[in-house]
Design an enzyme around this catalytic site. Structure first.
Site, PDB file in Angstrom:
ATOM      1  N   LYS A 114      23.485  13.222  -0.625  1.00 51.73           N
ATOM      2  CA  LYS A 114      23.163  11.997  -1.368  1.00 51.73           C
ATOM      3  C   LYS A 114      23.195  10.746  -0.488  1.00 51.73           C
ATOM      4  O   LYS A 114      23.752  10.745   0.600  1.00 51.73           O
ATOM      5  CB  LYS A 114      24.086  11.863  -2.587  1.00 51.73           C
ATOM      6  N   ARG A 161      28.495  21.068  -6.486  1.00 54.86           N
ATOM      7  CA  ARG A 161      27.037  21.258  -6.610  1.00 54.86           C
ATOM      8  C   ARG A 161      26.416  20.941  -5.251  1.00 54.86           C
ATOM      9  O   ARG A 161      26.474  19.798  -4.801  1.00 54.86           O
ATOM     10  CB  ARG A 161      26.501  20.323  -7.697  1.00 54.86           C
TER      11      ARG A 161
HETATM   12  N1  HH2 Z   1      22.839  15.349  -9.136  1.00 52.98           N
HETATM   13  C1  HH2 Z   1      21.499  15.516  -9.235  1.00 52.98           C
HETATM   14  C2  HH2 Z   1      20.958  16.262 -10.285  1.00 52.98           C
HETATM   15  N2  HH2 Z   1      21.757  16.854 -11.195  1.00 52.98           N
HETATM   16  N3  HH2 Z   1      23.908  17.333 -12.018  1.00 52.98           N
HETATM   17  C3  HH2 Z   1      25.238  17.201 -11.934  1.00 52.98           C
HETATM   18  N4  HH2 Z   1      26.047  17.810 -12.822  1.00 52.98           N
HETATM   19  N5  HH2 Z   1      25.832  16.445 -10.937  1.00 52.98           N
HETATM   20  C4  HH2 Z   1      25.083  15.808 -10.006  1.00 52.98           C
HETATM   21  O1  HH2 Z   1      25.666  15.108  -9.140  1.00 52.98           O
HETATM   22  C5  HH2 Z   1      23.656  15.931 -10.052  1.00 52.98           C
HETATM   23  C6  HH2 Z   1      23.097  16.722 -11.104  1.00 52.98           C
HETATM   24  C7  HH2 Z   1      20.599  14.897  -8.208  1.00 52.98           C
HETATM   25  O2  HH2 Z   1      20.414  15.756  -7.119  1.00 52.98           O
HETATM   26  P1  HH2 Z   1      19.172  16.770  -6.936  1.00 52.98           P
HETATM   27  O3  HH2 Z   1      19.083  17.748  -8.053  1.00 52.98           O
HETATM   28  O4  HH2 Z   1      19.287  17.380  -5.582  1.00 52.98           O
HETATM   29  O5  HH2 Z   1      17.915  15.838  -6.915  1.00 52.98           O
HETATM   30  P2  HH2 Z   1      16.828  15.451  -8.013  1.00 52.98           P
HETATM   31  O6  HH2 Z   1      17.513  14.825  -9.169  1.00 52.98           O
HETATM   32  O7  HH2 Z   1      15.926  14.508  -7.267  1.00 52.98           O
HETATM   33  O8  HH2 Z   1      16.129  16.709  -8.435  1.00 52.98           O
END
Ligand code: HH2
Length: 278
Positions: free
Chosen positions: A222, A256
């Site tokens: 992040k 995660r």
């Molecule tokens: N972060 C993201 C998405 N979902 N869910 C939980 N529970 N906690 C988190 O910190 C979290 C989440 C964002 O990361 P990512 O899925 O890699 O990216 P994107 O939202 O661009 O798909």
């Protein structure tokens, strides 16, 4: 604090931090957007993460990164359902990262054992969708929508406010008939928070144990890690491992992460030291 997490047909022991591997079936996710949009690639990636030690695979069909545009419900379903159906026989629970009740219901019918909701089941019908099933649920805090959430978020006391929000959501979820051993809480690193807010949350993550449910932490790759190291998203592995270990040390039950194999190794060192320190 429950000793295990009930996820549909699975029961996960919480005696060591669990790894939730991220699988974004999207064209625009901030770190892996576009890589797993094709169904075969997504399925292969999920299986690989399990081989590498993922305890949960989190499948998302909508990017929630800052500035991301919402996708239609139909598009989200078309992205995630075929992948979930193909992962039905995976030996670990599959989670669906969604805020939409219809996606939750159809994903559970297609085999998902957990709902990971960045809106903490606030959408009308979301509580009912989860209550009607036996899946686990991850309730995450966020402030604002992806389009605007990084526009100068302000908190008087970020830790206190995020905790109070999660406590209230846990109470609503319990009142809807979802048992405590199905619930996970997540402070939502990067969702309507500055780097300083994220660091405060990580520094005081241990205080979230008061919520009485396992805590999840998603710091992997992040932007706060980019702000600290000056590295672009593809070069944040070392920083992500450091953040994962700090979260584990603070008692996080679920990490995660995008880099399962590397996080597994880092955690193995942490676990080995913890075992002799006891
Ligand atoms: N972060 C993201 C998405 N979902 N869910 C939980 N529970 N906690 C988190 O910190 C979290 C989440 C964002 O990361 P990512 O899925 O890699 O990216 P994107 O939202 O661009 O798909």
């Amino acid at each position: 604090m429950p000793a295990s997490l009930r996820c549909g047909r699975f029961t996960l022991a919480l005696d060591r931090p669990l790894l939730m591997g991220v699988l974004n079936v999207t064209p625009d996710s901030f770190s892996d957007g576009g890589r797993y949009l094709e169904r075969g690639a997504a399925i292969e990636r999920a299986r690989r993460m399990v081989e590498e030690g993922a305890d949960i695979v989190d499948v998302g069909g909508e990017s929630t990164r800052p500035g991301a545009r919402p996708v239609s419900e139909e598009e989200e379903l078309a992205r995630v359902l075929p992948v979930l159906a193909a992962l039905r026989d995976l030996p670990v629970p599959v989670s669906v990262d969604t805020r939409r009740p219809r996606v939750m219901r159809e994903a559970i019918a297609a085999g998902a054992s957990m709902v990971n909701d960045v809106e903490a089941l606030e959408a009308p019908g979301a509580l009912e969708a989860v209550a009607a099933a036996d899946c686990a649920v991850c309730l995450m805090h966020k402030r604002g929508d992806p389009a605007t959430m990084q526009d100068n978020p302000v908190y008087a006391d970020v830790v206190g406010e995020v905790k109070a929000y999660l406590a209230a959501r846990i109470a609503s979820v319990l009142a809807a008939g979802i048992a405590r051993d199905r619930i996970v809480a997540d402070p939502g690193f990067g969702f309507g928070k500055t780097a300083a807010h994220n660091l405060a949350l990580l520094a005081r993550l241990g205080e979230f144990a008061d919520l009485g449910v396992p805590v999840a932490a998603g710091l992997s790759r992040k932007s706060t890690l980019g702000a600290i190291t000056g590295r672009p998203v593809g070069e944040r592995l070392a920083a992500s491992l450091a953040a994962a270990l700090l979260a584990a040390e603070a008692g996080a039950a679920i990490l995660r992460v995008h880099d399962v194999r590397e996080t597994r190794d880092a955690l193995a060192v942490w676990l080995a030291v913890r075992a002799v320190g006891r």
